[in-house]
Design a protein around this motif. Structure first.
Motif, PDB file in Angstrom:
ATOM      1  N   ASP A 417       0.819  -1.217   0.000  1.00 41.58           N
ATOM      2  CA  ASP A 417       0.000   0.000   0.000  1.00 41.58           C
ATOM      3  C   ASP A 417       0.854   1.268   0.000  1.00 41.58           C
ATOM      4  OD1 ASP A 417       0.941  -0.085   2.516  1.00 41.58           O
ATOM      5  OD2 ASP A 417      -1.018  -0.212   3.528  1.00 41.58           O
ATOM      6  N   ALA A 418       2.138   1.146  -0.297  1.00 36.79           N
ATOM      7  CA  ALA A 418       2.991   2.349  -0.349  1.00 36.79           C
ATOM      8  C   ALA A 418       2.498   3.279  -1.451  1.00 36.79           C
ATOM      9  CB  ALA A 418       4.434   1.942  -0.632  1.00 36.79           C
ATOM     10  N   ALA A 419       2.577   4.583  -1.172  1.00 41.47           N
ATOM     11  CA  ALA A 419       2.081   5.563  -2.142  1.00 41.47           C
ATOM     12  C   ALA A 419       2.864   5.476  -3.449  1.00 41.47           C
ATOM     13  CB  ALA A 419       2.197   6.963  -1.552  1.00 41.47           C
ATOM     14  N   ASP A 420       4.141   5.113  -3.356  1.00 37.27           N
ATOM     15  CA  ASP A 420       4.954   5.080  -4.579  1.00 37.27           C
ATOM     16  C   ASP A 420       5.160   3.658  -5.097  1.00 37.27           C
ATOM     17  OD1 ASP A 420       6.506   4.101  -2.570  1.00 37.27           O
ATOM     18  OD2 ASP A 420       8.329   5.182  -3.162  1.00 37.27           O
ATOM     19  N   ARG A 421       4.260   2.750  -4.754  1.00 30.45           N
ATOM     20  CA  ARG A 421       4.431   1.372  -5.245  1.00 30.45           C
ATOM     21  C   ARG A 421       4.378   1.370  -6.776  1.00 30.45           C
ATOM     22  NH1 ARG A 421      -1.687  -0.365  -3.613  1.00 30.45           N
ATOM     23  NH2 ARG A 421      -2.677   0.787  -5.305  1.00 30.45           N
ATOM     24  N   PRO A 422       5.156   0.522  -7.398  1.00 26.29           N
ATOM     25  CA  PRO A 422       5.084   0.454  -8.858  1.00 26.29           C
ATOM     26  C   PRO A 422       3.805  -0.252  -9.308  1.00 26.29           C
ATOM     27  CG  PRO A 422       6.629  -1.180  -8.014  1.00 26.29           C
ATOM     28  CD  PRO A 422       6.137  -0.409  -6.827  1.00 26.29           C
ATOM     29  N   THR A 423       3.229   0.200 -10.415  1.00 26.59           N
ATOM     30  CA  THR A 423       2.074  -0.512 -10.984  1.00 26.59           C
ATOM     31  C   THR A 423       2.238  -0.601 -12.501  1.00 26.59           C
ATOM     32  OG1 THR A 423       0.749   1.458 -11.411  1.00 26.59           O
ATOM     33  CG2 THR A 423       0.479   0.426  -9.237  1.00 26.59           C
ATOM     34  N   ILE A 424       1.538  -1.561 -13.063  1.00 26.80           N
ATOM     35  CA  ILE A 424       1.556  -1.717 -14.524  1.00 26.80           C
ATOM     36  C   ILE A 424       0.971  -0.454 -15.160  1.00 26.80           C
ATOM     37  CG2 ILE A 424       0.679  -3.079 -16.482  1.00 26.80           C
ATOM     38  CD1 ILE A 424       2.383  -4.867 -14.831  1.00 26.80           C
ATOM     39  N   ALA A 425      -0.156   0.003 -14.612  1.00 29.28           N
ATOM     40  CA  ALA A 425      -0.840   1.149 -15.228  1.00 29.28           C
ATOM     41  C   ALA A 425       0.079   2.362 -15.307  1.00 29.28           C
ATOM     42  CB  ALA A 425      -2.111   1.478 -14.454  1.00 29.28           C
ATOM     43  N   ASP A 426       0.787   2.648 -14.217  1.00 30.09           N
ATOM     44  CA  ASP A 426       1.677   3.819 -14.223  1.00 30.09           C
ATOM     45  C   ASP A 426       2.815   3.662 -15.223  1.00 30.09           C
ATOM     46  OD1 ASP A 426       0.240   5.122 -12.305  1.00 30.09           O
ATOM     47  OD2 ASP A 426       1.563   4.576 -10.629  1.00 30.09           O
ATOM     48  N   GLN A 427       3.329   2.449 -15.320  1.00 33.36           N
ATOM     49  CA  GLN A 427       4.526   2.263 -16.161  1.00 33.36           C
ATOM     50  C   GLN A 427       4.190   2.059 -17.638  1.00 33.36           C
ATOM     51  OE1 GLN A 427       7.588  -0.323 -14.678  1.00 33.36           O
ATOM     52  NE2 GLN A 427       7.373   0.419 -12.583  1.00 33.36           N
ATOM     53  N   GLU A 428       2.942   1.654 -17.872  1.00 35.66           N
ATOM     54  CA  GLU A 428       2.511   1.339 -19.246  1.00 35.66           C
ATOM     55  C   GLU A 428       2.802   2.487 -20.213  1.00 35.66           C
ATOM     56  OE1 GLU A 428       1.468  -1.302 -21.665  1.00 35.66           O
ATOM     57  OE2 GLU A 428       0.554  -1.846 -19.733  1.00 35.66           O
ATOM     58  N   HIS A 429       2.466   3.696 -19.814  1.00 31.55           N
ATOM     59  CA  HIS A 429       2.560   4.811 -20.758  1.00 31.55           C
ATOM     60  C   HIS A 429       3.800   5.673 -20.562  1.00 31.55           C
ATOM     61  CE1 HIS A 429      -1.243   3.566 -22.241  1.00 31.55           C
ATOM     62  NE2 HIS A 429      -1.732   3.585 -21.012  1.00 31.55           N
ATOM     63  N   ASP A 430       4.700   5.217 -19.695  1.00 30.99           N
ATOM     64  CA  ASP A 430       5.933   5.963 -19.468  1.00 30.99           C
ATOM     65  C   ASP A 430       7.045   5.312 -20.296  1.00 30.99           C
ATOM     66  OD1 ASP A 430       8.292   6.978 -18.596  1.00 30.99           O
ATOM     67  OD2 ASP A 430       8.002   6.478 -16.473  1.00 30.99           O
ATOM     68  N   PRO A 431       7.518   5.983 -21.326  1.00 30.86           N
ATOM     69  CA  PRO A 431       8.516   5.341 -22.204  1.00 30.86           C
ATOM     70  C   PRO A 431       9.805   4.986 -21.466  1.00 30.86           C
ATOM     71  CG  PRO A 431       8.188   7.668 -22.787  1.00 30.86           C
ATOM     72  CD  PRO A 431       7.159   7.332 -21.754  1.00 30.86           C
ATOM     73  N   ASP A 432      10.076   5.646 -20.334  1.00 24.49           N
ATOM     74  CA  ASP A 432      11.318   5.360 -19.601  1.00 24.49           C
ATOM     75  C   ASP A 432      11.137   4.336 -18.477  1.00 24.49           C
ATOM     76  OD1 ASP A 432      12.811   7.096 -21.100  1.00 24.49           O
ATOM     77  OD2 ASP A 432      12.209   8.828 -19.869  1.00 24.49           O
ATOM     78  N   SER A 433       9.944   3.759 -18.380  1.00 26.21           N
ATOM     79  CA  SER A 433       9.690   2.856 -17.252  1.00 26.21           C
ATOM     80  C   SER A 433      10.460   1.548 -17.406  1.00 26.21           C
ATOM     81  CB  SER A 433       8.196   2.555 -17.147  1.00 26.21           C
ATOM     82  OG  SER A 433       7.772   1.797 -18.269  1.00 26.21           O
ATOM     83  N   LEU A 434      10.596   0.867 -16.282  1.00 28.95           N
ATOM     84  CA  LEU A 434      11.230  -0.458 -16.307  1.00 28.95           C
ATOM     85  C   LEU A 434      10.435  -1.393 -17.205  1.00 28.95           C
ATOM     86  CD1 LEU A 434      13.514  -2.207 -15.195  1.00 28.95           C
ATOM     87  CD2 LEU A 434      12.010  -2.851 -13.300  1.00 28.95           C
ATOM     88  N   LEU A 435       9.113  -1.349 -17.063  1.00 35.55           N
ATOM     89  CA  LEU A 435       8.260  -2.216 -17.863  1.00 35.55           C
ATOM     90  C   LEU A 435       8.559  -2.070 -19.353  1.00 35.55           C
ATOM     91  CD1 LEU A 435       5.806  -4.115 -18.184  1.00 35.55           C
ATOM     92  CD2 LEU A 435       4.334  -2.101 -18.084  1.00 35.55           C
ATOM     93  N   ASN A 436       8.640  -0.847 -19.817  1.00 33.59           N
ATOM     94  CA  ASN A 436       8.881  -0.659 -21.254  1.00 33.59           C
ATOM     95  C   ASN A 436      10.314  -1.012 -21.656  1.00 33.59           C
ATOM     96  OD1 ASN A 436       6.345  -0.134 -22.340  1.00 33.59           O
ATOM     97  ND2 ASN A 436       6.349   1.873 -21.340  1.00 33.59           N
ATOM     98  N   ARG A 437      11.218  -0.880 -20.715  1.00 32.82           N
ATOM     99  CA  ARG A 437      12.594  -1.313 -20.968  1.00 32.82           C
ATOM    100  C   ARG A 437      12.644  -2.843 -21.132  1.00 32.82           C
ATOM    101  NH1 ARG A 437      17.022  -0.563 -23.321  1.00 32.82           N
ATOM    102  NH2 ARG A 437      18.880  -1.232 -22.236  1.00 32.82           N
TER     103      ARG A 437
END
Ligand code: NOJ
Length: 537
Positions: A417-437
């Motif tokens: 429940d951390a405020a800055d927990r990583p999520t798929i939704a947040d990383q999906e549209h961020d070209p620099d995210s780990l997910l997209n890497r």
């Protein structure tokens, strides 16, 4: 004997799903198979082409399902056999193969075989497990025994927790004074082998693409060289090659030099028995990492070394080349903590550059593609310290991180429940995210022959106490060089003379990496916590 190695394995990138925690489709607080089906589009978008699911069979769940009570029935909490069949079919449409978890070494005490075996009177199951002569007997100390939990006057041998009685595959070395240690060709051990083969055939016929095999090295007891355990797997491999040539068996063995010749297609480089793996990836603050030997290579201090990993990995790679593959993992349901723990985004990207350009078969543990964290939680289903790497997948910032619609208190495990927990939704549209890497690296791995599982691997530069670590991968005339600098300082290296006349096509350079002439040679410079992938011609 010539073995069949399925073509698809050369391009395989696996994703491991702990079914309890992936996606809950029916709002009961626990993940399920229809939930996995609903997330297949996501898995396809990631680019993975194979999935390993932890045991999803009927079980009392004293060890998260590694205590099987019915090998051929999906646990009702996950759905039905029909659901699993549908998963095989739907996954196939997306070119994704589903590999199940086979636990051949032990069952639950609730398994009907055990229920019959523990009875007083002799019956067809009496020798399916390993029973001592009397409940008051203590077996040799290398065997775990449970006494006083059976009708028959005997103790039973276990493999892991007390409630996981070892199936009887016999003893490689028998002892005339202890006749209950049956030889491998005794009737009980032979029947058990047939049963396990039937289980495998059952799921393969339904559409499974193979099995990750739990404690694959543990079957035959008092088998120091693992000769008799290997003999069993060799028979299984011969049968698979003939009957299911596309199916694979992946060993939880941790010693590819034994498991691959035995018949496995793939074996894991794991924490146990593998200081090299620990020195590579285990995060700061865990285990004995402060010992200089155990500094992770992927540490910004630069105190780590790649040499411990290479000392262990290279002989394994050389001995198994052309026969089978070594699996490097981001983590799994046993390895603590999560790989992202205490690591920066740049370091995580570097780790993936490494994992997805190495030979063999990479495995991504669910949630590691977004850098999910370890949670400190009370034990659930025999997880103990492992529980914290088994929490619900973080899909979004909606209720329960998008994992389930159940009330929070009904969840299998709490969500981060951390405020800055990583999520798929947040990383999906961020070209620099780990997910997209991770996505783009998987794409590159698939596009370049040199990066396939069986492409050659050569160390270009690896020195104790020095960076970067540089290696090449090559296949069919294509060559790719990878350089890694985990430290927070810029590093440079002169490339070996044989590359003086080479041309370089930089495929992937995070900020700070350059390759430039230095006299008649080439000098490679990498910025802090960065790496490069370079095509060499
Ligand atoms: C290895 C599995 O990965 C682990 O989770 C389990 O507890 C033991 N084997 C016993 O089956």
């Amino acid at each position: 004997m010539k073995r069949n190695n399925p073509e698809w394995l050369k391009q395989a990138v696996f994703y491991q799903i702990y079914p309890q925690s992936f996606y809950d489709s029916n709002d009961d607080g626990i993940g399920d198979i229809p939930g996995i089906i609903q997330k297949l589009d996501y898995l396809e978008s990631l680019g993975i082409n194979a999935v390993w699911i932890n045991p999803c069979f009927v079980s009392p769940f004293h060890d998260a399902g590694y205590d099987v009570a019915d090998y051929t029935r999906v646990a009702p909490r996950y759905g039905t056999n029909e659901d699993l069949k549908r998963l095989f079919e739907e996954a196939k449409k997306r070119d994704i193969r589903i590999v199940l978890d086979l636990v051949p070494g032990h069952t639950s005490v609730e398994h009907p075989w055990f229920q019959a075996s523990q009875k007083h009177g002799k019956n067809p199951y009496s020798d399916y497990y390993i029973w001592t002569n009397s409940v008051f007997e203590f077996p040799p100390s290398d065997l775990q025994v449970v006494r006083g939990f059976a009708q028959r006057d005997a103790g039973f041998i276990t493999n892991f927790f007390w409630c996981q009685p070892a199936l009887n595959y016999g003893f490689a070395q028998t002892d005339p004074s202890l006749p209950w240690m049956q030889p491998v060709d005794a009737e009980g051990p032979q029947m058990v082998r047939q049963e396990i083969k039937k289980v495998m055939a059952f799921w393969l016929a339904l559409g499974a693409s193979g099995f990750r095999v739990d404690m694959a090295m543990s079957l035959v007891k008092h088998d120091p060289e693992k000769t008799e355990t290997a003999r069993f797997w060799t028979e299984i491999r011969e049968w698979l090659d003939a009957a299911y040539p596309e199916a694979v068996i992946i060993a939880e063995w941790g010693e590819p030099k034994q498991s691959i010749p035995a018949g496995f297609h793939v074996d894991f480089q794991l924490g146990f028995g593998s200081p090299g793996w620990v020195s590579l990836l285990r995060n700061q603050g865990w285990g004995s990492w402060r010992d200089p030997y155990n500094w992770s290579f992927f540490d910004e201090s630069g105190h780590g070394t790649i040499m411990h990993f290479l000392d262990e990995y290279l002989p394994r790679l050389n001995e198994t080349a052309g026969k089978g593959y070594i699996a490097l993992i981001t983590g799994n349901h046993d390895e603590v903590p999560r790989i992202a723990q205490g690591r920066s985004l740049a370091m995580m990207k570097l780790i993936y550059l490494f994992l997805l350009t190495m030979p063999g078969t990479p495995f991504i543990y669910y949630g590691d593609e977004i850098g999910m964290r370890y949670l400190n939680l009370p034990s659930k289903e025999g997880g103990y310290v492992r529980t914290g790497v088994r929490t619900p997948m973080q899909w979004s910032n909606e209720k329960n991180a998008g994992f389930s619609n159940a009330p929070a208190e009904a969840l299998y495990l709490p969500v981060d429940d951390a405020a800055d927990r990583p999520t798929i939704a947040d990383q999906e549209h961020d070209p620099d995210s780990l997910l997209n890497r991770v996505r783009s690296l998987i794409k590159t791995r698939k596009a370049l022959k040199a990066l396939q599982a069986d492409g050659d691997f050569e160390v270009v530069y690896a020195e104790h106490g020095k960076l970067p670590f540089v290696y090449t991968r090559a296949k069919g005339g294509q060559k790719v060089m990878v350089a890694l600098n985990p430290s927070n300082k810029e590093v440079s290296v002169d490339l070996p003379e044989e590359l003086n006349n080479a041309d370089f096509d930089v495929l992937d350079v995070p900020a700070g990496a350059q390759i430039a002439r230095n006299g008649s040679g080439w000098r490679l410079t990498l910025g802090p916590v960065s790496g490069a992938m370079i095509k060499v011609s």
